[in-house]
Design an enzyme around this catalytic site. Sequence first.
Site, short mmCIF file in Angstrom:
data_model
loop_
_atom_site.label_atom_id
_atom_site.label_comp_id
_atom_site.label_asym_id
_atom_site.label_seq_id
_atom_site.Cartn_x
_atom_site.Cartn_y
_atom_site.Cartn_z
N LYS A 1 3.97 -14.33 -4.56
CA LYS A 1 4.68 -13.13 -5.00
C LYS A 1 4.61 -12.13 -3.85
CE LYS A 1 4.50 -9.37 -6.69
NZ LYS A 1 5.11 -8.24 -5.93
N GLY B 1 -4.00 -6.52 -0.45
CA GLY B 1 -3.34 -5.26 -0.76
C GLY B 1 -4.37 -4.15 -0.93
N SER B 2 -4.01 -3.17 -1.73
CA SER B 2 -4.86 -2.00 -1.85
C SER B 2 -6.08 -2.28 -2.74
CB SER B 2 -4.06 -0.85 -2.45
OG SER B 2 -3.64 -1.19 -3.76
N THR C 1 -5.25 -1.79 -6.57
CA THR C 1 -4.59 -2.94 -7.21
C THR C 1 -5.53 -4.15 -7.25
OG1 THR C 1 -2.46 -2.09 -6.49
CG2 THR C 1 -2.52 -4.39 -7.13
N GLY C 2 -6.33 -4.30 -6.21
CA GLY C 2 -7.28 -5.42 -6.18
C GLY C 2 -8.24 -5.38 -7.37
N CYS D 1 -4.62 -3.03 7.62
CA CYS D 1 -5.83 -2.80 6.82
C CYS D 1 -7.06 -2.52 7.70
CB CYS D 1 -6.08 -3.96 5.88
SG CYS D 1 -6.16 -5.54 6.72
N GLU E 1 -8.05 5.63 2.40
CA GLU E 1 -7.22 4.88 3.35
C GLU E 1 -5.85 5.54 3.40
OE1 GLU E 1 -6.01 0.86 2.24
OE2 GLU E 1 -6.38 0.26 4.31
#
Length: 500
Positions: A198, A251-252, A255-256, A307, A404
Amino acid sequence: MTSTRDGAGTLAGVQPSLRAWLEVSRPMLIGGVPVGDAPPLAVEDPSTGLRIAEVAIAGAEHVDRAVSSARAAFEADDWRWLAASDRGRLIRAAAAVVDRHSDELAQLDAIDAGIPIGLSRELIAAGVGSLEYAAGTAARISGDALAPSGLPGDRFGARVLREPLGVVAMILPWNSPAAMLLDKIGNVLATGNTAVVKPAEQTPLGALRVAELFAGAGLPPGVLNVVPGLGSVAGAALVEHPGVDAISFTGSTVTGKRIAAAAAANLTPVSLELGGKSPALVFPDADLDAAVETVAGNAFLLSGQFCTAPSRVFVHRQVFDEVLAGLCAVAGALVVGPPLDPSTTTGPLISGAQRERVLGLVGSGLLAGARAACGGDAVDGPGHYVAPTVLTGTTREMAVEREEVFGPVLSVTPFDGIDEAVRLANDTPYGLAAGVFTGGLATAERMTRDLQAGNVWINCYNAFDPALPFGGYKQSGRARESGTAAIDRYTQTKTVVTAT
Ligand code: ADP
């Protein structure tokens, strides 16, 4: 099918075959079949804000079909049961096809994610290198044969076999779309798994093209499926799907955590490569010119949307002014502009929303007493540009110093001694990477020991290699997917005891 695109100006700069590819609404790829029976999602060029393509957007039912296809491919004879050398050969063939199309993929990532074309070429080349490494991984998987100590050795033999996990869901971010998939997919497949990818909603194009190229190289249908879609719809459906055996998320951190919670419901193992707030530490005995070039080059790489970006720079007070001036000189010499222009070093941010967020964080820092030694504002133009920015006088109380930023922004803070340097560097919930610049072995060793980060680079930065594990400490992630860690990550052991 649409014959014109709003972003025709952008498309004039891409090779004709890619332009033709973008002219057609791109379907999902499920079980080796293009699937277009879904509403379209517009894809924007971040350097103009204009639409350059559209893709079919997956709903939960498409995700379900993709997981079923990946399961069927996993259970078929022609993937996990292949001789390891044959699986490796297929991945090597895919690497060769990707390599032949590397210019096209570099252009695609450039216009989709705003990556300057020179950097985009480097990232795709690195992705090809990762695939080639992973092709070798297929044949490196091995188990153990043991004489168990508690069982009579002459009557029992024990083996520990390694088997693939099954269907791996890969949720990807927008900052290097095709390149990151190339980087990560090889190990998933080399270990005998199948995948449902995705991509990020902002950048769905690269993964679709990579999957087509893999199919052209002979990958069996259903081994690699791609379902572009929204995180809250396709992403959520994928991570909650009981047919998924493992999740790889990049990802962030926010969201993780959400994904880890969803995965917990099915006890699905998750690897998380999350955000960072990485420190770079410059000691007075360093080669200062090299340190400045390396720190600034990597802080502004991909406009800071990386990142591992060294976003907090700590400099020994003795050399603070010199390093600050050097960082500003490098920042000032960067060429901010459209990604396909070969002279561009610094492209746009991914979206207007991201630019507003970055400028908001910088602005709140300035209001609270920080100073912009250079940059600090937007760059005029239709795209989502922010000037490379160097801040001083930031404090831990400021969001720009804590969070971040994911923009071309770094802060520079002086330190007086090594203890203070360690304390400042570790004073963050993140722990992805750290850079140390020193000519002293003792300093390098001390920092290596004390820095809480999954990757420590000494007198270098962002030095990646497919053979090396990569990942974060603390809230920067969990598990490692690359290098020597890949086999552990993507296989499970089966212990077999045989009475003879
Ligand atoms: P950002 O906030 O920088 O856009 P995210 O970490 O939210 O990045 O997104 C990374 C990837 O995670 C994207 O592919 C996005 O669609 C996906 N995603 C976002 N939310 C979810 C969710 N709840 N479940 C699964 N995937 C998600």
